[in-house]
Motif scaffolding. Structure first.
Motif, short mmCIF file in Angstrom:
data_model
loop_
_atom_site.label_atom_id
_atom_site.label_comp_id
_atom_site.label_asym_id
_atom_site.label_seq_id
_atom_site.Cartn_x
_atom_site.Cartn_y
_atom_site.Cartn_z
N VAL A 25 1.06 -1.20 0.02
CA VAL A 25 0.09 0.01 -0.09
C VAL A 25 0.90 1.14 -0.07
CG1 VAL A 25 -1.86 1.48 1.46
CG2 VAL A 25 -1.95 -1.18 1.15
N VAL A 67 -7.17 7.25 3.11
CA VAL A 67 -7.11 6.32 1.76
C VAL A 67 -6.33 5.10 2.03
CG1 VAL A 67 -6.24 6.42 -0.55
CG2 VAL A 67 -7.73 8.23 0.15
N THR A 71 -7.45 1.28 1.96
CA THR A 71 -6.87 0.12 1.15
C THR A 71 -6.31 -0.91 1.75
OG1 THR A 71 -6.25 2.30 -0.21
CG2 THR A 71 -5.22 0.18 -0.76
N GLN A 72 -5.33 -0.63 2.91
CA GLN A 72 -4.84 -1.77 3.73
C GLN A 72 -5.76 -2.54 4.08
OE1 GLN A 72 -1.47 -0.67 6.41
NE2 GLN A 72 -2.92 -0.76 7.91
N GLU A 84 -15.03 0.57 -6.93
CA GLU A 84 -15.07 1.52 -5.94
C GLU A 84 -16.27 2.22 -6.39
OE1 GLU A 84 -12.42 5.29 -4.93
OE2 GLU A 84 -12.70 4.79 -7.24
N GLN A 92 -7.96 7.54 -4.98
CA GLN A 92 -8.47 6.18 -4.23
C GLN A 92 -8.31 5.11 -5.47
OE1 GLN A 92 -9.31 4.85 -0.84
NE2 GLN A 92 -8.35 3.40 -2.17
N LEU A 96 -5.60 2.06 -5.76
CA LEU A 96 -6.25 0.56 -6.27
C LEU A 96 -5.47 -0.07 -7.34
CD1 LEU A 96 -9.85 1.03 -4.81
CD2 LEU A 96 -8.07 -0.33 -3.84
N LEU A 149 -14.85 -1.25 -2.51
CA LEU A 149 -14.47 -0.06 -1.50
C LEU A 149 -15.66 0.89 -1.88
CD1 LEU A 149 -12.29 0.97 0.41
CD2 LEU A 149 -11.43 2.20 -1.54
#
Length: 214
Positions: A25, A67, A71-72, A84, A92, A96, A149
């Motif tokens: 990430v 973000v 993401t993590q 997304e 974002q 990704l 997400l």
């Protein structure tokens, strides 16, 4: 050390100090220049600060540490197909794109879709598709997704999005009343249903149905 290099170093330090520790990430966020996704010259100078910034259509670009943490939590693997909901600036989705095989991002404001698409092209991303759509219904024609997400808050995880999550898949989204404290939730689809984990308090714009007027 140049100003840019120094700002980038402080940016990466801020991410780590807020709990973004996943190397993949961090590498993705180092590669994607947040400045490209901030079109307003007034705020471009602040691209490397850990703060949300306004973009057009009354939306915001999330603060980088959020973000990173989202993401993590999504735990994307290189073979994943990701949806997304809420493209916004496109930042974002760009992050990704460095981690997933394919990213579909949907947005209800036409102008944001166009500016995000232009930014993806500028950065040379070929595995991201931005679409004008009502994100609360997901993207049934591309379902199921390995990861979803959502970057806007709903009172509950929307049913259509849960239905489009593959078994074993993960969805990360803010949940709560739009004007009160929201929680970032991680939903994992199991053979028997869904597991919910509460991650942290957050503040996002509300998830609205329908398309925007711009």
């Amino acid at each position: 050390m140049s100003n840019d290099a120094e700002r980038k170093m402080q940016f990466m330090f801020a991410l780590r100090s807020k709990g973004v520790t996943d190397k993949r990430v961090l590498n993705a966020m180092e590669r994607i220049d947040r400045g490209v996704f901030i079109r307003d010259g007034l705020f471009a100078e602040r691209a490397y600060e850990d703060m949300p910034l306004p973009i057009s259509c009354g939306q915001t670009i999330s603060q980088p540490s959020v973000v990173g943490l989202m993401t993590q939590a999504l735990n994307v693997s290189p073979r994943d197909k990701v949806l997304e909901v809420g493209t916004g600036s496109g930042y974002q989705a760009a992050v990704l794109s460095q981690l997933a095989r394919r990213v579909y991002t949907v947005e209800r404001h036409r102008r944001l879709v166009q500016t995000a698409q232009a930014a993806f092209e500028e950065v040379g991303l070929t595995n991201v598709t931005a679409l004008l759509a009502d994100g609360s219904f997901g993207l049934p024609e591309q379902a199921p997704f390995d990861r979803i997400l959502v970057t806007a808050a709903a009172e509950d995880p929307p049913g259509p999005l849960l239905a489009q999550l593959r078994e074993g898949g993960i969805m990360v989204l803010p949940v709560g009343q739009s004007d009160a404290v929201q929680s970032l939730i991680k939903v994992t689809r199991t053979p028997d249903g869904f597991d919910y984990d509460e991650l942290r308090p957050v503040r996002f714009v509300p998830l609205l149905e329908g398309l925007g007027q711009d």
